[in-house]
Scaffold this active site. Sequence first.
Site, PDB file in Angstrom:
ATOM      1  N   TYR A 138     107.210  11.408   6.688  1.00 61.06           N
ATOM      2  CA  TYR A 138     108.195  11.917   5.722  1.00 61.06           C
ATOM      3  C   TYR A 138     108.477  10.874   4.655  1.00 61.06           C
ATOM      4  O   TYR A 138     108.648   9.699   4.965  1.00 61.06           O
ATOM      5  CB  TYR A 138     109.500  12.275   6.452  1.00 61.06           C
TER       6      TYR A 138
ATOM      7  N   GLU B 222     110.819  11.589   1.704  1.00 62.61           N
ATOM      8  CA  GLU B 222     111.750  12.152   0.706  1.00 62.61           C
ATOM      9  C   GLU B 222     112.191  11.079  -0.280  1.00 62.61           C
ATOM     10  O   GLU B 222     112.512   9.962   0.102  1.00 62.61           O
ATOM     11  CB  GLU B 222     112.964  12.759   1.413  1.00 62.61           C
TER      12      GLU B 222
ATOM     13  N   ASP C 298     101.311  25.454 -19.255  1.00 67.73           N
ATOM     14  CA  ASP C 298     100.824  25.619 -17.880  1.00 67.73           C
ATOM     15  C   ASP C 298      99.295  25.633 -17.933  1.00 67.73           C
ATOM     16  O   ASP C 298      98.683  26.657 -18.230  1.00 67.73           O
ATOM     17  CB  ASP C 298     101.377  26.927 -17.298  1.00 67.73           C
TER      18      ASP C 298
ATOM     19  N   THR D 137      98.124  23.047 -11.471  1.00 69.21           N
ATOM     20  CA  THR D 137      97.694  22.981 -10.083  1.00 69.21           C
ATOM     21  C   THR D 137      96.605  21.919 -10.032  1.00 69.21           C
ATOM     22  O   THR D 137      96.020  21.549 -11.054  1.00 69.21           O
ATOM     23  CB  THR D 137      97.105  24.319  -9.610  1.00 69.21           C
TER      24      THR D 137
ATOM     25  N   LYS E 192      92.170  23.863  -8.970  1.00 70.02           N
ATOM     26  CA  LYS E 192      91.296  24.789  -9.723  1.00 70.02           C
ATOM     27  C   LYS E 192      90.182  23.985 -10.398  1.00 70.02           C
ATOM     28  O   LYS E 192      89.438  23.330  -9.696  1.00 70.02           O
ATOM     29  CB  LYS E 192      92.156  25.620 -10.665  1.00 70.02           C
TER      30      LYS E 192
ATOM     31  N   ARG F 230      94.771  21.396  -2.676  1.00 69.64           N
ATOM     32  CA  ARG F 230      95.769  22.426  -2.932  1.00 69.64           C
ATOM     33  C   ARG F 230      97.087  21.741  -3.284  1.00 69.64           C
ATOM     34  O   ARG F 230      97.705  21.117  -2.419  1.00 69.64           O
ATOM     35  CB  ARG F 230      95.945  23.186  -1.611  1.00 69.64           C
TER      36      ARG F 230
HETATM   37  C1  PLP Z   1      97.263  29.393 -10.309  1.00 71.79           C
HETATM   38  C2  PLP Z   1      98.320  29.359 -11.322  1.00 71.79           C
HETATM   39  C3  PLP Z   1      99.660  29.060 -10.989  1.00 71.79           C
HETATM   40  C4  PLP Z   1     100.200  29.012  -9.587  1.00 71.79           C
HETATM   41  O1  PLP Z   1      99.609  28.281  -8.685  1.00 71.79           O
HETATM   42  P1  PLP Z   1      99.822  28.521  -7.102  1.00 71.79           P
HETATM   43  O2  PLP Z   1      99.342  27.213  -6.605  1.00 71.79           O
HETATM   44  O3  PLP Z   1      99.000  29.682  -6.743  1.00 71.79           O
HETATM   45  O4  PLP Z   1     101.279  28.724  -6.869  1.00 71.79           O
HETATM   46  C5  PLP Z   1     100.577  28.944 -12.016  1.00 71.79           C
HETATM   47  N1  PLP Z   1     100.213  29.125 -13.283  1.00 71.79           N
HETATM   48  C6  PLP Z   1      98.956  29.437 -13.642  1.00 71.79           C
HETATM   49  C7  PLP Z   1      98.628  29.621 -15.081  1.00 71.79           C
HETATM   50  C8  PLP Z   1      97.975  29.578 -12.676  1.00 71.79           C
HETATM   51  O5  PLP Z   1      96.740  29.925 -13.033  1.00 71.79           O
END
Ligand code: PLP
Length: 440
Positions: free
Chosen positions: A54, A56, A200, A226, A229, A235
């Site tokens: 942990y 925090e 984002d 994220t 991807k 993850r």
């Molecule tokens: C994949 C994605 C997210 C969210 O990601 P998670 O890890 O699935 O919660 C947010 N914004 C965009 C544009 C995404 O493509």
Amino acid sequence: MTYLPALKKTDPQIRDLIIAEERRQWSKIRLIPSENYASSAVLEASGSVLTNIYSEGYPGKRYYEGQQNTDQIETLAMERAQAAFGVDHVNVQPYSGSPANMAVYTAVLQPGDTIMGLALAQGGHLTHGWKVNFSGRLYHSAPYELDPKTERLNYDQIWKLAKEVKPKLIVAGYTAYPRIIEWNRFREICDDVGAIFHADISHITGLILGGVHPSPFPMADTGITTSHKSLRGPRGAMMMCKAQYAQAIDKAIMPGLQGGPHNQTTAAIAVAFKEASLPAFKDYAAQIVKNAKALADQLNTHGFRLISGGTDNHLILFETFKSKGILGRDASRALDRAGMVANCNLVPFDTQTPMNPSGVRIGTPSVTSRGMKEAEMVKIGDWINAVLTNAKDEAVLDRIAGEIAELCESFPCPGMDPLNWAEDGGVPSLNAQKEMVMSH
Ligand SMILES: *Cc1c(COP(=O)(O)O)cnc(C)c1O
């Protein structure tokens, strides 16, 4: 030697399923644009003993003792991400992309404030103001749409809406948009209406770091991505921001939203940034885009209508219903049956339903991670066409699944070694793969 020996002893059922999943990922062409293959180094860090502890708080300011190593790990992850994006501040603790967006909104908005994101049905994310998501329930969502003619962002139209609804925050960055995003236009709009510019970049981080898509930083006020991807990390997710928002976003994630950070993920994020800083990653990112263009061209040749006419990035959204008379869900099922994994997707201004929409979304990050190039993309385009014009013909689907499994033998997946499965029967037979699809 036995692969995953501890699991074999403790929980063979789960071990079998993990191995089945490795073999599935090995023997199919994976085209879901948000997915990838993490490297062995990333997997090692994610599966390490860092999961035991942990932490925090933040490096140097923890609520728990025992942070001799984790402070250094989190600092490395933050420093590498900060340098890569050229931003004032990074926070690597969000568990995933959705909580990262939630934390940014929590930091800079009050419930009831107006936010503007691209409508979900046109390529925006759930967390950009969709009505059943927290973002649409807690905030007043005024979504923008694509230009019906070009199926692209129309910045003047977005500007007009922004002047009308006076949002506190505008989100740019999408999950199903195949074109370059002109971040400077969003900066201009946000400056004009006094909105926070939130980027984002979850889908395109790898392309940005590889230099094949412009970066929203340092222009954007806040941002998230994220890490799993196109970045090819674990993850997880992170938030980026200008110095003035640093304290607020740190507080929003902890104690606002989360408890202890996932240190194993933090370490793997650091590893992913190290990998992304190597020259080979630039080649990888460039090849993702070349592959997407080659695949788009081939689909075009076969008469599929591509949304916006093509692609500038890693993904392609195409019409199956009007182009070939097959709905998206039936199309993605048939593709999976024949060894190509994709997802059905709404197309802009779709007249069908989200459960069985008019199109399919595909992308090239995963196949590019395996070393596939333009020649393979042409084959994939031909196979997609053959499947979608013969979706009910079992013999055709079988033949293609066989051809694909054979091609996949020549393109090893990062993070996997088929020798590991030798004791368990090696790569699955075509029949076994078919069972795996049919039974799901
Ligand atoms: C994949 C994605 C997210 C969210 O990601 P998670 O890890 O699935 O919660 C947010 N914004 C965009 C544009 C995404 O493509």
